[in-house]
Design a protein around this motif. Structure first.
Motif, mmCIF file in Angstrom:
data_model
loop_
_atom_site.group_PDB
_atom_site.id
_atom_site.type_symbol
_atom_site.label_atom_id
_atom_site.label_comp_id
_atom_site.label_asym_id
_atom_site.label_seq_id
_atom_site.Cartn_x
_atom_site.Cartn_y
_atom_site.Cartn_z
ATOM 1 N N ALA A 49 0.833 -1.209 0.000
ATOM 2 C CA ALA A 49 0.000 0.000 0.000
ATOM 3 C C ALA A 49 0.868 1.259 0.000
ATOM 4 C CB ALA A 49 -0.938 0.003 1.202
ATOM 5 N N PRO A 69 -5.554 2.621 -0.435
ATOM 6 C CA PRO A 69 -4.463 1.765 -0.896
ATOM 7 C C PRO A 69 -4.281 0.496 -0.065
ATOM 8 C CG PRO A 69 -3.593 3.824 -0.013
ATOM 9 C CD PRO A 69 -5.079 3.941 -0.054
ATOM 10 N N ILE A 70 -4.658 0.510 1.207
ATOM 11 C CA ILE A 70 -4.541 -0.706 2.025
ATOM 12 C C ILE A 70 -5.507 -1.773 1.514
ATOM 13 C CG2 ILE A 70 -4.966 -1.697 4.317
ATOM 14 C CD1 ILE A 70 -2.432 -0.244 4.417
#
Length: 87
Positions: A49, A69-70
Protein backbone atom coordinates in the motif's frame (compact mmCIF):
# COMPACT_ATOMS: atom_id res chain seq x y z
CA UNK A 1 -1.31 -17.30 -22.28
CA UNK A 2 1.09 -18.05 -19.43
CA UNK A 3 0.18 -17.80 -15.74
CA UNK A 4 2.12 -14.57 -15.15
CA UNK A 5 0.35 -12.81 -18.00
CA UNK A 6 -3.02 -14.04 -16.73
CA UNK A 7 -2.16 -12.83 -13.24
CA UNK A 8 -1.11 -9.43 -14.59
CA UNK A 9 -4.42 -9.08 -16.46
CA UNK A 10 -6.34 -9.97 -13.29
CA UNK A 11 -4.34 -7.39 -11.31
CA UNK A 12 -4.91 -4.78 -14.04
CA UNK A 13 -8.67 -5.38 -13.89
CA UNK A 14 -8.66 -4.43 -10.20
CA UNK A 15 -6.28 -1.51 -10.67
CA UNK A 16 -8.40 -0.01 -13.46
CA UNK A 17 -11.15 0.64 -10.95
CA UNK A 18 -8.75 2.46 -8.60
CA UNK A 19 -9.19 6.17 -9.32
CA UNK A 20 -7.76 8.14 -6.38
CA UNK A 21 -7.39 11.40 -8.35
CA UNK A 22 -10.80 11.16 -10.09
CA UNK A 23 -9.08 11.25 -13.47
CA UNK A 24 -11.24 8.48 -14.93
CA UNK A 25 -10.67 4.86 -15.85
CA UNK A 26 -7.87 4.22 -18.30
CA UNK A 27 -5.91 7.27 -17.17
CA UNK A 28 -3.42 5.44 -14.95
CA UNK A 29 -1.62 3.07 -17.34
CA UNK A 30 1.89 3.95 -16.14
CA UNK A 31 0.89 3.74 -12.49
CA UNK A 32 -0.86 0.41 -13.10
CA UNK A 33 2.28 -1.07 -14.65
CA UNK A 34 4.39 0.11 -11.70
CA UNK A 35 1.81 -1.17 -9.21
CA UNK A 36 1.70 -4.59 -10.90
CA UNK A 37 5.48 -4.79 -10.68
CA UNK A 38 5.25 -3.85 -6.98
CA UNK A 39 2.72 -6.65 -6.37
CA UNK A 40 5.25 -9.14 -7.69
CA UNK A 41 7.89 -7.73 -5.32
CA UNK A 42 5.83 -7.49 -2.11
CA UNK A 43 4.13 -9.94 0.22
CA UNK A 44 3.03 -7.47 2.89
CA UNK A 45 -0.14 -5.43 2.33
CA UNK A 46 1.05 -2.42 4.35
CA UNK A 47 4.31 -2.20 2.43
CA UNK A 48 2.53 -2.71 -0.89
CA UNK A 49 0.00 0.00 0.00
CA UNK A 50 2.85 2.40 0.82
CA UNK A 51 4.50 1.61 -2.53
CA UNK A 52 1.23 2.12 -4.42
CA UNK A 53 0.73 5.45 -2.66
CA UNK A 54 4.30 6.44 -3.54
CA UNK A 55 3.78 5.50 -7.20
CA UNK A 56 0.61 7.53 -7.61
CA UNK A 57 1.81 10.51 -5.58
CA UNK A 58 5.06 10.63 -7.55
CA UNK A 59 3.15 10.65 -10.85
CA UNK A 60 0.74 13.36 -9.77
CA UNK A 61 3.19 15.29 -7.60
CA UNK A 62 0.44 15.61 -5.01
CA UNK A 63 -0.85 13.68 -2.01
CA UNK A 64 -3.34 10.97 -2.92
CA UNK A 65 -6.73 12.52 -2.16
CA UNK A 66 -8.87 9.39 -2.44
CA UNK A 67 -8.87 5.65 -2.70
CA UNK A 68 -7.93 3.12 -0.09
CA UNK A 69 -4.46 1.76 -0.90
CA UNK A 70 -4.54 -0.71 2.02
CA UNK A 71 -7.73 -2.35 0.80
CA UNK A 72 -6.39 -2.28 -2.76
CA UNK A 73 -3.10 -3.89 -1.67
CA UNK A 74 -4.95 -6.61 0.26
CA UNK A 75 -7.11 -7.38 -2.79
CA UNK A 76 -4.11 -7.47 -5.12
CA UNK A 77 -2.19 -9.81 -2.81
CA UNK A 78 -5.19 -12.15 -2.51
CA UNK A 79 -5.33 -12.35 -6.30
CA UNK A 80 -1.58 -12.96 -6.48
CA UNK A 81 -1.59 -15.62 -3.76
CA UNK A 82 -4.60 -17.42 -5.23
CA UNK A 83 -3.62 -17.05 -8.86
CA UNK A 84 -2.71 -20.67 -9.40
CA UNK A 85 -6.14 -21.67 -8.12
CA UNK A 86 -8.22 -19.67 -10.59
CA UNK A 87 -5.95 -19.02 -13.56
Amino acid sequence: MNETAQLNFALADVLQAFDPYKAGEGFYETEMADAIYAVHQQEDAVQLAAEIRRIYEHSFDAPMPGGNPIKLAETLLIIKNNSSCFL
